[in-house]
Design a protein around this motif. Structure first.
Motif, mmCIF file in Angstrom:
data_model
loop_
_atom_site.group_PDB
_atom_site.id
_atom_site.type_symbol
_atom_site.label_atom_id
_atom_site.label_comp_id
_atom_site.label_asym_id
_atom_site.label_seq_id
_atom_site.Cartn_x
_atom_site.Cartn_y
_atom_site.Cartn_z
ATOM 1 N N THR A 27 -0.791 -2.234 -14.107
ATOM 2 C CA THR A 27 -1.158 -1.744 -12.785
ATOM 3 C C THR A 27 -2.249 -2.638 -12.218
ATOM 4 O O THR A 27 -3.374 -2.612 -12.711
ATOM 5 N N THR A 35 2.233 4.331 -5.979
ATOM 6 C CA THR A 35 1.829 5.062 -7.167
ATOM 7 C C THR A 35 2.947 5.944 -7.710
ATOM 8 O O THR A 35 3.044 6.166 -8.911
ATOM 9 N N TYR A 225 -2.487 11.397 -9.103
ATOM 10 C CA TYR A 225 -2.546 10.850 -7.737
ATOM 11 C C TYR A 225 -3.970 10.877 -7.192
ATOM 12 O O TYR A 225 -4.376 9.968 -6.457
ATOM 13 N N LYS A 228 -5.741 7.951 -8.760
ATOM 14 C CA LYS A 228 -5.226 6.702 -8.194
ATOM 15 C C LYS A 228 -5.962 6.374 -6.892
ATOM 16 O O LYS A 228 -6.401 5.241 -6.672
#
Length: 334
Positions: A27, A35, A225, A228
């Motif tokens: 990543t 994502t 999330y 992220k």
């Protein structure tokens, strides 16, 4: 722990390791990538061992007699890690506080606690957790509640200065029908900084079905999330703990991809896939897929309609007085 007094979780010592865990998918630290695609790729990637290698074992926690596969939801620790398998042990950028108002065995937030024991606290509503939480001397400006309420904002709407003072995030792990009672409790209501995800997927990957609409995810997905977005905005990243380098043999914190907080979710997906490859369910869509959820929804709707029909027949027969309590045989005849 299930004890009334919450504490930072600890787990059993990690199995010996010679190298830092290396994910199969990288990543980039500087690219705000898709994502959702990254997570789905991680969950679909083959495990480096057969899922059947992981069998039930006794929980290593003192005083716990449970036999579990993968982890113990009561003690929030890994169980029976196969020889040679290195499981994720993460340190998250913020302290995560999980309010459990559901069955611990079904909680995906507890799964995050297992892979990140040093970063997670659990507040159990069944053992006075909300009262204990109300006594915590938390500064409101340092605490976020992750919940899609009407007054919630996205992390992008907060200034960098606001983000830098944040120390913890609170997550409510509950059925969507039961959130109001917890949110209205003084211990939670005082935490006025509510945040929501900026671009949540329309469909959850979790196989637990709900009918509350789109964009409502499981707790583990929501945390993925959330972090992220947090990583992207603050450049504070998840770390691996208890890792050992080949060169020095010393512990160090190495960056890993955030998808690892979904590792137990990934293990369970593999178990489901294995079970659906056998017997009568072989040709059925998986329960985490759109077609599988549609099938489950239709099946449960049919069950509800049948239950209503049976209740109506029973009430009619009881009113007529011709059958004692609407027996099974009489209802079938009707």
């Amino acid at each position: 722990h299930c004890s009334k007094r919450p504490s930072m979780l600890t787990s059993s010592p990690p199995p010996p390791a010679t190298t830092t865990y290396t994910p199969s998918i990288s990543t980039p630290a500087t690219d705000h990538i898709d994502t959702s695609a990254s997570l789905q790729a991680y969950l679909a990637a083959p495990l480096p061992y057969a899922i059947d290698d992981w069998v039930k074992a006794a929980c290593p926690s003192h005083g716990c007699t449970a036999e579990k596969r993968f982890y113990c939801a009561k003690c929030v620790c890994w169980v029976g890690v196969p020889a040679g398998v290195q499981v994720p042990r993460l340190r998250l950028p913020l302290e995560v506080n999980i309010i459990i108002a559901d069955n611990r065995k079904k909680s995906t937030a507890i799964q995050v606690g297992v892979v990140a024991t040093e970063s997670v606290r659990v507040w159990d509503t069944w053992t006075g957790g909300l009262e204990e939480l109300a006594a915590e001397p938390w500064e409101v400006d340092e605490t976020l509640v992750l919940f899609p309420s009407q007054d919630a904002v996205t992390l992008n709407a907060m200034s960098f200065e606001e983000l830098t003072v944040i120390k913890r995030v609170v997550v409510l792990d509950s059925r969507w029908n039961n959130t109001t009672t917890v949110l209205d409790h003084p211990g939670v209501r005082r935490l006025t900084k509510r945040v929501k995800l900026k671009n949540p997927p329309q469909e959850s990957l979790c196989w637990r079905y709900h009918s509350k609409g789109e964009g409502l995810l499981s707790s583990a997905e929501a945390l993925y999330y959330f972090f992220k977005d947090y990583e992207w905005l603050t450049h504070r990243r998840v770390k691996a703990v208890h890792s050992v380098t080949e060169s020095s043999g010393q512990n160090e914190d190495g960056e890993v991809m955030l998808e690892e907080i979904m590792h137990i979710f990934r293990l369970n997906i593999n178990v489901i896939k294995e079970s659906y490859n056998k017997g009568a369910r072989k040709n059925l869509p998986l329960p985490m897929e759109a077609a599988g959820k549609a099938r489950i929804k239709a099946h449960r709707s049919k069950q509800r309609l049948e239950a209503v029909a049976k209740k109506s027949k029973r009430e009619i027969l009881q009113k007529e007085g011709g059958v004692h309590h609407g027996s099974k045989e009489a209802i079938e005849d009707a």
